[in-house]
Motif scaffolding. Structure first.
Motif, PDB file in Angstrom:
ATOM      1  N   ASN A  82       0.807  -1.221   0.000  1.00 38.85           N
ATOM      2  CA  ASN A  82       0.000   0.000   0.000  1.00 38.85           C
ATOM      3  C   ASN A  82       0.838   1.269   0.000  1.00 38.85           C
ATOM      4  N   GLY A  83       2.115   1.123  -0.316  1.00 37.01           N
ATOM      5  CA  GLY A  83       2.965   2.300  -0.470  1.00 37.01           C
ATOM      6  C   GLY A  83       3.568   2.784   0.832  1.00 37.01           C
ATOM      7  N   LEU A  84       4.285   3.895   0.733  1.00 36.73           N
ATOM      8  CA  LEU A  84       4.986   4.449   1.882  1.00 36.73           C
ATOM      9  C   LEU A  84       3.996   4.881   2.964  1.00 36.73           C
ATOM     10  N   ALA A  85       4.192   4.348   4.172  1.00 36.55           N
ATOM     11  CA  ALA A  85       3.304   4.683   5.290  1.00 36.55           C
ATOM     12  C   ALA A  85       3.931   5.694   6.234  1.00 36.55           C
ATOM     13  N   LEU A  86       5.258   5.615   6.403  1.00 37.97           N
ATOM     14  CA  LEU A  86       5.969   6.544   7.283  1.00 37.97           C
ATOM     15  C   LEU A  86       7.454   6.450   6.979  1.00 37.97           C
ATOM     16  N   HIS A  87       8.128   7.605   6.909  1.00 40.54           N
ATOM     17  CA  HIS A  87       9.566   7.660   6.664  1.00 40.54           C
ATOM     18  C   HIS A  87      10.243   8.329   7.851  1.00 40.54           C
ATOM     19  N   VAL A  88      11.474   7.929   8.127  1.00 39.35           N
ATOM     20  CA  VAL A  88      12.187   8.478   9.270  1.00 39.35           C
ATOM     21  C   VAL A  88      12.344   9.999   9.156  1.00 39.35           C
ATOM     22  N   ASP A  89      12.424  10.511   7.931  1.00 37.44           N
ATOM     23  CA  ASP A  89      12.566  11.958   7.754  1.00 37.44           C
ATOM     24  C   ASP A  89      11.330  12.732   8.215  1.00 37.44           C
ATOM     25  N   ASP A  90      10.200  12.022   8.364  1.00 36.58           N
ATOM     26  CA  ASP A  90       8.967  12.670   8.805  1.00 36.58           C
ATOM     27  C   ASP A  90       8.819  12.680  10.326  1.00 36.58           C
ATOM     28  N   VAL A  91       9.744  12.043  11.026  1.00 38.35           N
ATOM     29  CA  VAL A  91       9.659  11.924  12.486  1.00 38.35           C
ATOM     30  C   VAL A  91      10.641  12.908  13.108  1.00 38.35           C
ATOM     31  N   PRO A  92      10.163  13.961  13.756  1.00 40.32           N
ATOM     32  CA  PRO A  92      11.048  15.030  14.223  1.00 40.32           C
ATOM     33  C   PRO A  92      12.159  14.557  15.163  1.00 40.32           C
ATOM     34  N   TRP A  93      11.861  13.580  15.998  1.00 44.61           N
ATOM     35  CA  TRP A  93      12.828  13.184  17.017  1.00 44.61           C
ATOM     36  C   TRP A  93      13.756  12.059  16.578  1.00 44.61           C
ATOM     37  N   ALA A  94      13.463  11.396  15.442  1.00 47.14           N
ATOM     38  CA  ALA A  94      14.172  10.175  15.051  1.00 47.14           C
ATOM     39  C   ALA A  94      15.244  10.473  14.011  1.00 47.14           C
ATOM     40  N   TYR A 119      18.532  11.487  18.092  1.00 48.83           N
ATOM     41  CA  TYR A 119      19.756  12.158  17.674  1.00 48.83           C
ATOM     42  C   TYR A 119      20.869  12.061  18.718  1.00 48.83           C
ATOM     43  N   GLU A 120      20.572  11.474  19.867  1.00 52.81           N
ATOM     44  CA  GLU A 120      21.609  11.188  20.855  1.00 52.81           C
ATOM     45  C   GLU A 120      22.025   9.723  20.840  1.00 52.81           C
ATOM     46  N   GLY A 121      21.445   8.939  19.901  1.00 53.57           N
ATOM     47  CA  GLY A 121      21.839   7.551  19.746  1.00 53.57           C
ATOM     48  C   GLY A 121      21.050   6.558  20.577  1.00 53.57           C
ATOM     49  N   PHE A 122      19.985   7.025  21.244  1.00 54.81           N
ATOM     50  CA  PHE A 122      19.172   6.149  22.073  1.00 54.81           C
ATOM     51  C   PHE A 122      17.938   5.676  21.307  1.00 54.81           C
ATOM     52  N   PHE A 123      17.598   4.402  21.466  1.00 55.29           N
ATOM     53  CA  PHE A 123      16.330   3.919  20.929  1.00 55.29           C
ATOM     54  C   PHE A 123      15.189   4.401  21.819  1.00 55.29           C
ATOM     55  N   LYS A 124      14.169   4.937  21.191  1.00 57.27           N
ATOM     56  CA  LYS A 124      12.911   5.309  21.845  1.00 57.27           C
ATOM     57  C   LYS A 124      11.765   4.740  21.003  1.00 57.27           C
ATOM     58  N   ILE A 125      10.567   4.801  21.533  1.00 55.87           N
ATOM     59  CA  ILE A 125       9.398   4.279  20.826  1.00 55.87           C
ATOM     60  C   ILE A 125       8.436   5.428  20.549  1.00 55.87           C
ATOM     61  N   GLY A 126       8.055   5.548  19.292  1.00 59.13           N
ATOM     62  CA  GLY A 126       7.153   6.607  18.879  1.00 59.13           C
ATOM     63  C   GLY A 126       5.785   6.084  18.491  1.00 59.13           C
ATOM     64  N   VAL A 127       4.856   7.012  18.305  1.00 57.81           N
ATOM     65  CA  VAL A 127       3.498   6.695  17.871  1.00 57.81           C
ATOM     66  C   VAL A 127       3.151   7.595  16.697  1.00 57.81           C
ATOM     67  N   ALA A 128       2.511   6.990  15.685  1.00 57.56           N
ATOM     68  CA  ALA A 128       2.002   7.762  14.548  1.00 57.56           C
ATOM     69  C   ALA A 128       0.558   7.339  14.297  1.00 57.56           C
ATOM     70  N   ILE A 129      -0.275   8.258  13.814  1.00 54.65           N
ATOM     71  CA  ILE A 129      -1.717   8.036  13.731  1.00 54.65           C
ATOM     72  C   ILE A 129      -2.194   8.231  12.300  1.00 54.65           C
ATOM     73  N   SER A 130      -3.216   7.438  11.929  1.00 53.55           N
ATOM     74  CA  SER A 130      -3.816   7.546  10.608  1.00 53.55           C
ATOM     75  C   SER A 130      -5.303   7.235  10.689  1.00 53.55           C
ATOM     76  N   ASP A 131      -6.050   7.705   9.699  1.00 55.99           N
ATOM     77  CA  ASP A 131      -7.450   7.326   9.566  1.00 55.99           C
ATOM     78  C   ASP A 131      -7.614   6.011   8.819  1.00 55.99           C
ATOM     79  N   SER A 132      -6.515   5.486   8.274  1.00 59.37           N
ATOM     80  CA  SER A 132      -6.540   4.254   7.490  1.00 59.37           C
ATOM     81  C   SER A 132      -5.529   3.261   8.048  1.00 59.37           C
ATOM     82  N   PRO A 133      -5.834   1.966   8.023  1.00 55.39           N
ATOM     83  CA  PRO A 133      -4.856   0.980   8.498  1.00 55.39           C
ATOM     84  C   PRO A 133      -3.590   0.934   7.652  1.00 55.39           C
ATOM     85  N   THR A 134      -3.644   1.474   6.440  1.00 53.40           N
ATOM     86  CA  THR A 134      -2.475   1.461   5.565  1.00 53.40           C
ATOM     87  C   THR A 134      -1.683   2.764   5.598  1.00 53.40           C
TER      88      THR A 134
END
Length: 346
Positions: A82-94, A119-134
């Motif tokens: 279903n195509g690109l759902a999320l890219h790292v460049d779209d995540v401000p903190w990642a 940007y400090e080299g630590f893994f964190k967990i983010g959340v992203a939201i959509s109106d569609s499962p894809t």
């Protein structure tokens, strides 16, 4: 070349023996989290690329940058990209390394949970939201407060509460934390000490933050004792997953360097979970990461291997196979290639 080299494997013959074939062949995909939404299967994998980084124990060669969501009308139908759902460049903190994600639905909204290095080299967990499962998914500006490490798995219980399971050692950095606090001096326990355990926290109603302090998930042996670090065939490494079957909670995970998908059974989402057995024997490739999903009354294991890339560790392909339960609730172990003893790991 390592002693357990894959050079001797005939991949044409191996793929003929495989219990399932790759669901996606136009790109490399791994770590599949599968769910049924509105009668359709949706798979949320990581997207493997060749980052040009040599193999190392920190997993730097797993340089994934984005997510694609795949949908299937049934387990026998084609997996649709279903195509690109999320890219790292779209995540401000990642900054990089969009590793294994998961997703859930609530009140008509879809929530993608994903790990990445900040940007400090630590893994964190983010959340992203959509109106569609894809997707496409819109990320929150900051990661979940108090989150760390990798491999988020979201579980909705029958009472409507949502729980997030996560954690992974080595590249996932779990060994650097004790009681949710990072310290560079922390290392893995000694073999005769209690193993590091996965983590869990209930989420707030908006699914954007934890509603409680992160807790350890206890995995115990048949005597009620916590698994030890030296018990490499059974102890937790990464790839947490939760599903419920006949009123029991099944916590499954990867043993990492010994390459098994194992599980324990408990009476509540926090555990403890009594180690019960293996779901999947080793696949070709270093990692093993899975999900378990009920589809039309049958249960399926979604997993990956590196057979399509002829054993390249960081170029994997997602697969699916049915799992079955015995009358006592135990799961019958799957051999991924019918003659799995002939398979060695890179």
């Amino acid at each position: 070349m390592p002693e357990n080299s894959i050079d001797h494997i005939d991949f044409n013959e191996l793929n003929k023996k495989a219990i399932s074939q790759p669901l996606v062949t136009h790109m490399y995909t791994a770590d599949p989290s599968a769910h049924v939404f509105n009668g359709k299967i949706y798979i949320y994998p990581s997207h493997d690329i060749d980052a040009g980084i040599p193999f190392n124990d920190n997993g730097d060669h797993f340089g994934m940058e984005d997510y694609h969501v795949f949908s299937m009308d049934s387990v026998c139908s084609k997996a649709v990209d279903n195509g690109l759902a999320l890219h790292v460049d779209d995540v401000p903190w990642a900054e990089k390394q969009m590793w294994a994600p998961d997703a859930t639905e609530k009140d008509g909204k879809y929530y993608l949970f994903f790990p990445a290095r900040d940007y400090e080299g630590f893994f964190k967990i983010g959340v992203a939201i959509s109106d569609s499962p894809t997707g496409p998914f819109t990320p929150q500006p900051q990661p979940i407060k108090g989150s760390y490490s990798i491999d988020p798995a979201i579980f909705k219980d029958d009472d409507g509460n949502y729980y997030l399971y996560f954690g992974g050692i080595w590249g996932g950095m779990l060994q650097k934390y004790r009681n949710n606090i990072f310290d560079t001096k922390n290392e893995l326990p000694k073999p005769d000490e209690t193993a590091l355990m996965p983590l869990v926290a209930k989420l707030q109603d908006d699914l954007l933050e934890f509603s409680e302090e992160v807790k350890q998930v206890q995995i115990i042996d048949e005597n009620g004792d916590l698994l030890l670090e030296g018990d490499n065939d059974r102890r937790f490494f990464e790839a947490a997953w939760m599903h419920k079957y006949n009123g029991k909670y099944y916590f499954s995970y990867s043993t990492g360097d010994t390459h098994f998908i194992c599980y324990g059974i408990g009476d509540n989402p926090y555990g403890p979970f009594t180690y019960t057995g293996r779901i999947l024997n080793p696949v070709v490739g270093w990692t093993s990461h899975h999900s378990i999903c009920e589809v039309e009354g049958k249960w399926y294991l979604f997993y990956h291997d590196s057979s399509l890339s002829k054993g390249v560790t960081h170029l994997r392909s997602i697969k699916v196979a049915e799992i079955t339960y015995n009358d006592d609730g135990t799961i019958n172990t799957l051999d991924p290639y019918c003659e799995s003893d002939s398979v060695v790991m890179e």
